[in-house]
Enzyme design. Structure first.
Site, PDB file in Angstrom:
ATOM      1  CE  LYS A 174      -1.699   2.998   2.021  1.00 22.98           C
ATOM      2  NZ  LYS A 174      -1.452   4.423   1.625  1.00 22.98           N
ATOM      3  CD  GLU A 177      -2.643   8.579   1.186  1.00 24.00           C
ATOM      4  OE1 GLU A 177      -1.658   7.814   1.261  1.00 24.00           O
ATOM      5  OE2 GLU A 177      -3.256   8.996   2.196  1.00 24.00           O
ATOM      6  CB  SER A 227       3.735  10.387  11.000  1.00 23.22           C
ATOM      7  OG  SER A 227       2.486   9.740  10.890  1.00 23.22           O
ATOM      8  CB  CYS A 282      12.929   9.767   8.355  1.00 24.63           C
ATOM      9  SG  CYS A 282      14.104   8.561   7.752  1.00 24.63           S
ATOM     10  CD  GLU A 383       9.025  13.812  11.315  1.00 19.47           C
ATOM     11  OE1 GLU A 383       7.898  13.298  11.455  1.00 19.47           O
ATOM     12  OE2 GLU A 383       9.965  13.219  10.773  1.00 19.47           O
TER      13      GLU A 383
END
Ligand code: NAD
Length: 482
Positions: A174, A177, A227, A282, A383
């Site tokens: 997945k 998107e 996240s 990241c 973050e």
């Protein structure tokens, strides 16, 4: 370029049950590039069924033959590298040099996974007890779910699925998107390389498909990157459903510059770490700490460099920094800058009003530099995931490390020094998983594990490296007496 990104199930680009779609935009212009299907729980189930059906034959395919398909894919990606890089910049926004680098890092994971016939070898001991021998076999486990973020949409899926399939598993992927186009092209190349139907299935969508993957009884394990908030949800939900889970989350990375560092090299490395990919990595540095006399020097260079960044379309080779992924994310980053000002940090460079002539519809945010950031400010703890840095001062290395340890995250950190002793002590004390020494982006290559600790990681086995082999296989031990 496909204008409609559909699921890939059982070797075919499928008609999904869902009719809901989401726009994929070029972040540099806001122009719509295509639409992606937002799958339902039923679509996930269809994909799991295809993966389950493909598993027995794929598992019994000899390991070198499985690896050969990946060798073919590697060659095809290399042949199409420039086309993929252009597409990736168009849908993500990062500059073309960065997308070329991302694709290369993805290829390296495929190369590593091609070694699976050796990597998944077991162990044997003759005579482990009187007349008894023992051996371990690494066996694939079934169908794995893989859920990935927007910031490295080519490389991060390749941290997982090549290893999973090389080991004999089948996969439901997945992707994010927000930028699914380039990996969809890689799936087409995998099909051309001869990956049999059902071995890799792709379900597009958001929260509903992620939850369906976590819950589905036909999925044995889940790899997640995104996240920390969602990583924790996925870890608890998929773990609660009895699955093996690795969930990589967010970060707040500290870059510590000692007085004995080569200031020019350190400033260049910090600059790339903070502003590369518009801060959407990241491993991006987000707080620079100048220790003692290093503070004034690094501060001056960082401000000069940041002020000279040229914003623009990543397809223009002269662009230093592209846009951020979406209007929503741009507004979120601006919200952090607003709050930083309210909280009393000194705003020395403000990127909020940035724009690019001729590309007014793009999601622009310029380089932003704060000073005097304290841990009780949201810009000091959260973050931000944009081109925003805080520059602070510490009197010595102990104070700098203490500031770093105040963070909830533990993804990456770096030290800049010419002292081997200081670097060695830092490595010992950092307590953070990916450590750079005179390197601003402490990115492990495919042969080493990638992942953090503390609030940056949920699970135990990390991505890539030897951990990937352990995650995607189970060790079965046989003890025999003849
Ligand atoms: P995200 O958490 O919003 O999305 C990640 C995936 O989860 C996507 O596939 C998305 O569709 C899905 N998702 C989003 N919200 C969800 C919800 N509420 N429930 C279930 N699924 C949901 O992350 P992102 O914005 O795509 O990516 C950026 C984040 O990823 C940053 O925090 C970054 O630090 C992190 N990241 C971490 C690493 C690492 O190695 N630790 C690597 C890359 C990115």
């Amino acid at each position: 370029m496909s204008s409609y990104v559909s699921n890939y199930v059982g070797g075919a680009f499928a008609s999904p049950a869902s009719v809901d779609t989401l726009a994929i935009t070029n972040p540099a212009s806001g122009e719509e590039l295509g639409r992606v299907i937002m799958s339902t729980k039923r679509d996930v189930d269809t994909a799991v069924q295809a993966a389950t059906a493909a598993y027995p034959a794929w598992r019994s395919t000899p390991a070198p033959q499985r690896a050969r398909v990946l060798f073919g894919l590697k060659t095809l990606i290399e042949e199409h590298k420039e086309e993929l890089a252009l597409l990736l910049t168009a849908e993500h926004g990062k500059v073309i040099a960065e997308t070329r680098g991302e694709i290369q890092r993805g290829i390296e994971n495929i190369e590593h996974a091609c070694g699976m016939p050796t990597l998944m070898m077991g162990d044997t001991v003759e005579g482990i007890a009187q007349g008894i021998d023992s051996e371990s076999w690494r066996q694939p486990m079934g169908v794995f779910g893989i859920i990935t973020p927007y910031n490295f949409p080519v490389m991060i899926p390749l941290w997982f699925w090549p290893y999973a399939v090389a080991a004999g598993n089948t996969v439901v992927l997945k992707p994010s998107e927000q930028d699914p186009l380039t990996h969809q092209r890689i799936v087409e190349l995998a099909q051309r390389a001869g990956l049999p139907p059902g071995v890799l299935n792709v379900v597009h969508g958001g929260r509903e498909s992620v939850e369906a993957i976590c819950d589905h009884p036909g999925i044995i394990g889940v790899s997640f990157v995104g996240s920390s908030h969602v990583a924790e949800i996925v870890y608890r939900r998929a773990g609660g459903a009895g699955k093996r889970v690795q969930a990589l989350g967010g970060a707040k990375n500290y870059l510590i510059v000692l007085p004995d560092a080569d200031i020019d090299l350190s400033a260049a490395a910090c600059h790339d770490s903070i502003f590369g990919s518009s801060g959407q990595r990241c491993l991006a540095g987000s707080i620079v700490i100048g220790v003692g006399d290093a503070h004034a020097q690094i501060r001056e260079r960082m401000l000069d460099q940041a002020a000279s960044i040229k914003l623009g379309d990543g397809l223009d080779e002269s662009t230093d920094m592209g846009p951020v992924i979406s209007a929503e994310h741009r507004d979120r980053v601006k919200g952090f800058i607003d709050q930083g000002e309210v909280d009393g940090a000194k705003l020395s460079l403000d990127g909020r009003s940035a724009s690019v002539a001729g590309l007014e519809g793009g999601y622009w945010i310029g380089p932003t530099v704060f000073e005097d950031v304290s841990p009780d400010m949201s810009i000091g703890t959260e973050e931000i995931f944009g081109p925003v840095v805080g520059i602070n001062r510490a009197k010595d290395i102990d104070e700098a490390v203490a500031m770093m340890h105040g963070s909830q995250y533990g993804n990456a950190c770096s030290i800049f020094t010419t002292s081997g002793k200081a670097a060695r002590e830092f490595r010992y004390q950092a307590g953070i998983s990916m450590i750079g020494v005179n390197i601003g982006v402490a990115a492990p290559m495919a042969f080493f594990p990638f992942g953090g600790s503390r609030g940056s990681f949920y699970g135990d086995l990390k991505a890539a490296g030897k951990d990937a082999i352990s995650f995607f296989t189970d060790q079965r031990v046989v003890i025999s007496r003849w």
